[in-house]
Design an enzyme around this catalytic site. Structure first.
Site, short mmCIF file in Angstrom:
data_model
loop_
_atom_site.label_atom_id
_atom_site.label_comp_id
_atom_site.label_asym_id
_atom_site.label_seq_id
_atom_site.Cartn_x
_atom_site.Cartn_y
_atom_site.Cartn_z
N HIS A 160 0.82 -1.21 0.00
CA HIS A 160 0.00 0.00 0.00
C HIS A 160 0.86 1.26 0.00
O HIS A 160 1.60 1.51 0.95
CB HIS A 160 -0.89 -0.04 1.25
CG HIS A 160 -1.82 1.10 1.37
ND1 HIS A 160 -1.94 1.86 2.52
CD2 HIS A 160 -2.70 1.64 0.49
CE1 HIS A 160 -2.85 2.78 2.35
NE2 HIS A 160 -3.33 2.69 1.13
N ARG A 161 0.77 2.04 -1.05
CA ARG A 161 1.62 3.24 -1.23
C ARG A 161 3.10 2.84 -1.17
O ARG A 161 3.94 3.57 -0.67
CB ARG A 161 1.31 4.32 -0.20
CG ARG A 161 -0.18 4.66 -0.09
CD ARG A 161 -0.46 5.76 0.94
NE ARG A 161 -1.89 5.81 1.27
CZ ARG A 161 -2.42 6.55 2.22
NH1 ARG A 161 -1.66 7.36 2.93
NH2 ARG A 161 -3.72 6.53 2.47
N ASP A 179 0.32 -2.20 4.42
CA ASP A 179 1.45 -1.26 4.55
C ASP A 179 2.77 -2.01 4.70
O ASP A 179 3.83 -1.47 4.39
CB ASP A 179 1.26 -0.35 5.77
CG ASP A 179 0.09 0.61 5.60
OD1 ASP A 179 -0.42 0.74 4.48
OD2 ASP A 179 -0.30 1.24 6.61
N ASP A 204 -0.96 6.19 -5.64
CA ASP A 204 -2.04 7.17 -5.87
C ASP A 204 -1.58 8.18 -6.90
O ASP A 204 -0.48 8.73 -6.80
CB ASP A 204 -2.36 7.88 -4.55
CG ASP A 204 -2.75 6.90 -3.47
OD1 ASP A 204 -3.86 6.36 -3.54
OD2 ASP A 204 -1.94 6.67 -2.55
N GLU A 258 -4.00 3.66 -8.43
CA GLU A 258 -5.27 4.26 -7.98
C GLU A 258 -5.32 5.70 -8.48
O GLU A 258 -4.50 6.53 -8.10
CB GLU A 258 -5.42 4.24 -6.46
CG GLU A 258 -6.79 4.83 -6.11
CD GLU A 258 -7.01 5.18 -4.65
OE1 GLU A 258 -6.29 4.70 -3.76
OE2 GLU A 258 -7.95 5.97 -4.41
N GLU A 288 0.77 -0.61 -4.74
CA GLU A 288 -0.37 0.28 -4.92
C GLU A 288 0.15 1.70 -4.81
O GLU A 288 1.06 1.97 -4.01
CB GLU A 288 -1.42 0.02 -3.83
CG GLU A 288 -2.74 0.75 -4.02
CD GLU A 288 -2.85 2.07 -3.30
OE1 GLU A 288 -3.88 2.74 -3.45
OE2 GLU A 288 -1.89 2.47 -2.58
N HIS A 296 -0.75 10.92 -2.42
CA HIS A 296 -2.08 10.53 -1.95
C HIS A 296 -3.03 11.70 -1.71
O HIS A 296 -4.19 11.67 -2.10
CB HIS A 296 -1.96 9.72 -0.65
CG HIS A 296 -3.28 9.32 -0.08
ND1 HIS A 296 -3.99 10.12 0.81
CD2 HIS A 296 -4.05 8.23 -0.29
CE1 HIS A 296 -5.11 9.52 1.13
NE2 HIS A 296 -5.19 8.37 0.48
N LYS A 321 -6.93 9.15 -8.15
CA LYS A 321 -7.70 9.81 -7.11
C LYS A 321 -8.94 10.52 -7.69
O LYS A 321 -8.87 11.11 -8.78
CB LYS A 321 -6.84 10.83 -6.35
CG LYS A 321 -5.62 10.22 -5.68
CD LYS A 321 -5.93 8.98 -4.87
CE LYS A 321 -6.51 9.24 -3.50
NZ LYS A 321 -6.69 7.96 -2.73
O1 G3P Z 1 -6.21 1.15 -2.88
C1 G3P Z 1 -6.70 1.01 -1.61
C2 G3P Z 1 -6.43 2.18 -0.71
O2 G3P Z 1 -5.23 2.78 -1.09
C3 G3P Z 1 -7.52 3.19 -0.74
O3 G3P Z 1 -7.42 4.12 0.27
O4 G3P Z 1 -6.95 6.36 1.12
O5 G3P Z 1 -5.14 4.67 1.11
O6 G3P Z 1 -5.91 5.68 -1.01
P1 G3P Z 1 -6.31 5.25 0.36
CA CA Z 2 -4.58 4.49 -2.50
#
Ligand code: G3P
Ligand code: CA
Length: 250
Positions: free
Chosen positions: A14-15, A240, A43, A115, A41, A56, A117
């Site tokens: 995640h990120r 994470d 953003d 992702e 992943e 993000h 936004k």
């Molecule tokens: O892709 C899942 C997750 O990243 C979505 O929430 O706020 O971390 O971008 P957020």
């Molecule tokens: Ca995300």
């Protein structure tokens, strides 16, 4: 690795490896590669001069030493910001990467969950709309089989589907799957469903599997929750700390 031949469970950083590195930086993405994650992943937002920048938040305030809205700053201005010191001073050379830079770092190593936004959505769909830019970039790098595009803004996913029948699309959702989500999943010929893990039930997983969807919950925090999700039959986890599950030491 190919998006159509995924290992199960799939570990998605995640990120990037955001537990140990500043989120959405090349350090975090390279850290995820070293940790053995299958996918990163990230953003994507648009800069003032319409470059695809990986960050993000709507503003740069939390994750850089600058201030202001991302869309009010040019890529040149964004590129001068320190995107690492907020996390740890030893990362002071980290910058906000472009999507192109991250794809180059990932290519041949792991898959990428892009992702887009919701703030980048433009209802009038200009020729250089963010979803068109993402698609052109992915095509240009010959990475259609190495990416998954996800968004909470489902209209952008439909726009992408109209442009490219072969791209994998994931519906992000904070709420449990309902008729509306299933309608959109079928309408965009979806690839996966990415729910907040706190709304997930085994019945929901089974329902989405019946549609052929892969289920990748996000915000899964810690090994206990991860194991609970896997016991529920999910196909992967957005975490994470991918090393917690891959157990590969740094
Ligand atoms: O892709 C899942 C997750 O990243 C979505 O929430 O706020 O971390 O971008 P957020
Ligand atoms: Ca995300």
């Amino acid at each position: 690795m190919n998006i159509h031949q995924l290992p199960t469970p799939l570990f998605i950083a995640h990120r990037g490896y955001s537990a140990c590195y500043p989120e959405n930086t090349l350090a975090a993405f390279n850290g995820a590669i070293d940790a053995g994650a299958h996918m990163i992943e990230l953003d994507v937002c648009l800069s003032k001069d319409r470059h695809l920048v990986v960050i993000h938040d709507e503003t740069v305030d939390r994750t850089t030493n600058g201030t202001g809205a991302v869309k009010a700053l040019t890529m040149d201005q964004l590129d001068r910001l320190d995107a690492g010191s907020w996390f740890d001073p030893r990362f002071n050379t980290e910058r906000l990467p472009t999507l192109a830079q991250v794809l180059d770092a990932a290519k041949g190593h792991l898959l990428v969950n892009i992702e887009i936004k919701p703030e980048a959505f433009e209802a009038d769909g200009p020729a250089d709309a963010v979803e068109r830019q993402v698609l052109n970039l992915v095509r240009g790098k010959n990475m259609l089989d190495e990416v998954l595009v996800s968004s909470f803004e489902w209209q952008m996913l439909e726009n992408l589907r109209k442009l490219e029948p072969g791209i994998a699309l994931g519906l992000l959702a904070e709420a449990p799957a309902d008729e509306r989500l299933i309608h959109w999943y079928q309408r965009i010929n979806g690839f996966s469903w990415h729910p907040d893990f706190r709304v997930l039930t085994r019945q929901q997983v089974d329902s989405l599997h019946d549609l052929g969807a892969r289920v990748f919950p996000y915000a899964v925090d810690g090994r206990i929750d991860s194991l609970g999700m896997l016991a529920m039959g999910v196909d992967g986890l957005i975490v994470d700390d991918p090393r917690q599950m891959t157990a590969r030491q740094p």
